[in-house]
Design an enzyme around this catalytic site. Structure first.
Site: not given
Ligand code: GLA
Length: 353
Positions: A17-18, A104, A137, A149
């Site tokens: 969703t982010d 990580s 990233e 994250d």
């Molecule tokens: C990875 C990405 C996050 C998010 C998730 C799925 O972890 O780094 O930004 O999109 O996948 O929820």
């Protein structure tokens, strides 16, 4: 000498969703990337996990296709954003498993940004550290992840889950019941297709928002999707429902209702598996068996396509559920998985030791 403890993360609710600027409910976990370092003219990093050393200049470090690229990405992004830093001699270790879907890469980048912030007095705010890690990233590693994250690694709080509005970039904390535990259960699989499939999903979500003329998935209802082509409808329908589940999960946590939270987690997993095509046979197996074994609920966490699942249980039942699942998993997939029983931890800490 400086020491940084940078946690991993699991996502309790709000998967994929982010990048559609929706809601997320993750927590930092008590597994860490640990960096010991001192100031230097160039960069020399040693990994206690991979047992190798990499040396590179502070300016314009070239990629080498290994773990040190995450560190190079940090130097690259800081320079690009006009921050003046020198080098470091660093040892990287800790107990956060690498490449198992527990955040990580974000943890390592946030560790180095926080380290350089401390050593070279950059005065970066927590949200700036998260955004720099995301940029590193996205633009250096070329993986189009969202902000959740690094934001979680930076802002985690012991005993609490975060509720993040990824559009407004604000967050609040909800208490995680002391009796509750999460089993982070690693499938043993890191799929190569993960990053291209992730990028495709992100592109589709952005296209859907563009077609609808909306800024964030929070502004979209399932009714709005009726006129869209079926794949768009199916994928974005999942995102709309998942945003709603994050709000419901927040309510469940506020009233310490683990039964309800678990139910929402399992529903979320079934929806992501059926309608967003990012689960795997192994993840589905873990979720199904965990519920049969008496867990409150379970779901994949992170990008999917392998990686880890999280299982919600009480403290007393956690080891029994994890061990039984481990046996079943080994018997079914002929592969020894790995699990960690985790609780919410504080975000990154950089200090002098
Ligand atoms: C990875 C990405 C996050 C998010 C998730 C799925 O972890 O780094 O930004 O999109 O996948 O929820």
């Amino acid at each position: 000498m400086y020491r940084v403890d940078s946690p991993g993360r699991v996502n309790l609710m709000g998967e994929h969703t982010d990048y559609a600027l929706g809601y997320v409910m993750p927590m930092a976990i008590n597994l860490y990337t640990v960096v010991h370092a001192q100031m230097s003219n160039s960069v020399r990093v040693y990994s206690q996990i991979f047992h190798d050393v990499h040396e590179f200049p502070v300016e314009s470090p070239a990629k080498s296709g290994d773990w040190s690229d995450h560190v190079k990405a940090v130097f690259w992004v800081l320079k690009n954003e006009g921050h003046k830093v020198g080098g470091v001699k660093a040892i990287v270790g800790g107990d956060l498993p690498v490449g198992s879907g527990l955040g990580s890469s974000a943890s390592l980048k946030v560790a180095f940004i926080s380290l350089l912030n401390r050593i070279y007095e950059l005065n970066l705010l927590p949200v700036e550290i998260a955004l720099l890690a995301k940029k590193a990233e996205n633009e250096y590693m070329k993986v189009p992840t969202g902000v959740s994250d690094p934001f979680t690694v930076v802002n985690g709080r012991k005993g609490h889950v975060l509720f993040i509005d990824t559009d407004a970039l604000n967050h609040s904390y909800i208490k995680f019941p002391e009796s509750a535990r999460l089993i982070a259960f690693y499938t043993g699989i890191t799929r190569e297709v993960a990053s291209s499939s992730y990028a495709e999903r992100r592109k589709l979500a952005e296209e859907t928002l563009r077609i609808l003329g909306r800024h964030s998935s929070i502004d979209v209802s399932e009714r709005d999707l009726r006129t869209l082509p079926s794949l768009y409808r199916r994928f974005f329908g999942y995102i709309v429902r998942e945003n709603r589940r994050v709000l419901e999960a927040r309510d469940a946590l506020r009233s310490s209702d683990l039964e309800k939270l678990g139910e929402l987690m399992t529903t979320s997993h079934c929806d992501v598996a059926r309608n967003y095509d990012v689960s795997s046979e192994e993840l589905d197996f873990i979720v199904k068996r965990a519920v049969e074994l008496g867990a409150y609920g379970a779901k994949m966490t992170g990008a999917g396509f392998g990686g880890s699942a999280i299982i919600l249980t009480d403290e007393e039942r956690a080891i029994d559920v994890a061990e039984a699942l481990m046996e079943d998993y080994m018997r079914t997939f002929n592969w020894e998985p790995e699990y960690h029983i985790v609780i919410p931890s504080d975000g990154v800490k950089a200090r002098i030791v």
